[in-house]
Design a protein around this motif. Structure first.
Motif, PDB file in Angstrom:
ATOM      1  N   LEU A  17       0.833  -1.207   0.000  1.00 28.17           N
ATOM      2  CA  LEU A  17       0.000   0.000   0.000  1.00 28.17           C
ATOM      3  C   LEU A  17       0.865   1.252   0.000  1.00 28.17           C
ATOM      4  N   LYS A  18       1.934   1.258   0.782  1.00 30.11           N
ATOM      5  CA  LYS A  18       2.842   2.412   0.814  1.00 30.11           C
ATOM      6  C   LYS A  18       3.458   2.647  -0.563  1.00 30.11           C
ATOM      7  N   ALA A  19       3.882   1.584  -1.225  1.00 32.14           N
ATOM      8  CA  ALA A  19       4.465   1.724  -2.564  1.00 32.14           C
ATOM      9  C   ALA A  19       3.442   2.310  -3.535  1.00 32.14           C
ATOM     10  N   MET A  20       2.194   1.847  -3.444  1.00 29.10           N
ATOM     11  CA  MET A  20       1.129   2.358  -4.305  1.00 29.10           C
ATOM     12  C   MET A  20       0.886   3.846  -4.039  1.00 29.10           C
ATOM     13  N   LEU A  21       0.788   4.217  -2.756  1.00 30.77           N
ATOM     14  CA  LEU A  21       0.522   5.613  -2.400  1.00 30.77           C
ATOM     15  C   LEU A  21       1.683   6.521  -2.770  1.00 30.77           C
ATOM     16  N   ASP A  22       2.900   6.067  -2.529  1.00 25.89           N
ATOM     17  CA  ASP A  22       4.073   6.872  -2.886  1.00 25.89           C
ATOM     18  C   ASP A  22       4.138   7.094  -4.395  1.00 25.89           C
ATOM     19  N   GLY A  23       3.883   6.036  -5.164  1.00 26.30           N
ATOM     20  CA  GLY A  23       3.879   6.175  -6.622  1.00 26.30           C
ATOM     21  C   GLY A  23       2.801   7.127  -7.101  1.00 26.30           C
ATOM     22  N   ALA A  24       1.621   7.012  -6.502  1.00 24.42           N
ATOM     23  CA  ALA A  24       0.526   7.908  -6.882  1.00 24.42           C
ATOM     24  C   ALA A  24       0.865   9.353  -6.549  1.00 24.42           C
ATOM     25  N   HIS A  25       1.539   9.570  -5.423  1.00 18.81           N
ATOM     26  CA  HIS A  25       1.898  10.946  -5.066  1.00 18.81           C
ATOM     27  C   HIS A  25       2.901  11.519  -6.067  1.00 18.81           C
ATOM     28  N   ARG A  26       3.834  10.706  -6.510  1.00 18.06           N
ATOM     29  CA  ARG A  26       4.767  11.183  -7.541  1.00 18.06           C
ATOM     30  C   ARG A  26       4.009  11.587  -8.807  1.00 18.06           C
ATOM     31  N   ALA A  27       2.960  10.844  -9.158  1.00 22.42           N
ATOM     32  CA  ALA A  27       2.163  11.191 -10.341  1.00 22.42           C
ATOM     33  C   ALA A  27       1.429  12.515 -10.133  1.00 22.42           C
ATOM     34  N   VAL A  28       0.896  12.736  -8.934  1.00 21.11           N
ATOM     35  CA  VAL A  28       0.227  14.008  -8.621  1.00 21.11           C
ATOM     36  C   VAL A  28       1.223  15.161  -8.743  1.00 21.11           C
ATOM     37  N   LEU A  29       2.416  14.987  -8.177  1.00 19.41           N
ATOM     38  CA  LEU A  29       3.441  16.036  -8.249  1.00 19.41           C
ATOM     39  C   LEU A  29       3.805  16.340  -9.697  1.00 19.41           C
ATOM     40  N   SER A  30       3.991  15.292 -10.482  1.00 27.39           N
ATOM     41  CA  SER A  30       4.413  15.451 -11.872  1.00 27.39           C
ATOM     42  C   SER A  30       3.335  16.116 -12.730  1.00 27.39           C
TER      43      SER A  30
END
Length: 129
Positions: A17-30
């Protein structure tokens, strides 16, 4: 902001779940260029009988890693949204091994008056943000 909600089948580990959330946050930032600490994420886990995600006739074969991503945000351009779709699928594949065909994304748009980040204030309206 935005608030990003994830509906998934139960059974993922905390590290998944942490990996999923961290990846999603990078997409939001980008895609949206928001500040690093502008992170609002919620995960809801469901029994398989309570999360039915089919393919809308597009031929997607869903797996147990399917994720429904609901984004609530101020208005974003079509280009920003499309970039987010691409970035999110890439990030989820790399960080959490979730196939792009297992990612369903939906946006709900609201306005500045619809947000309070605490203290009973509408920070977008008061000029605090």
């Amino acid at each position: 902001m935005p608030i990003v909600r994830f509906d998934v089948l139960e059974g993922r580990s905390d590290s998944e779940l942490k990996a999923m959330l961290d990846g999603a946050h990078r997409a939001v930032l980008s895609a949206f260029g928001v500040p690093e600490r502008d992170r609002y994420q919620i995960v809801s886990e469901h029994k398989p009988s309570r999360l039915i995600i089919e393919d809308t006739g597009l031929g997607f074969q869903r797996s147990t890693k399917v994720v429904v991503v609901s984004v609530t945000s101020r208005p974003r351009s079509e280009a920003e949204k499309c970039q987010f779709y691409v970035d999110l699928c890439r990030e989820l594949k790399v960080s959490a091994n979730i196939e792009p065909g297992d990612v369903v994304i939906s946006f709900t748009v609201n306005t500045d008056a619809d947000w309070s980040f605490g203290g009973g204030q509408a920070q977008f309206l008061t000029g605090q943000l």
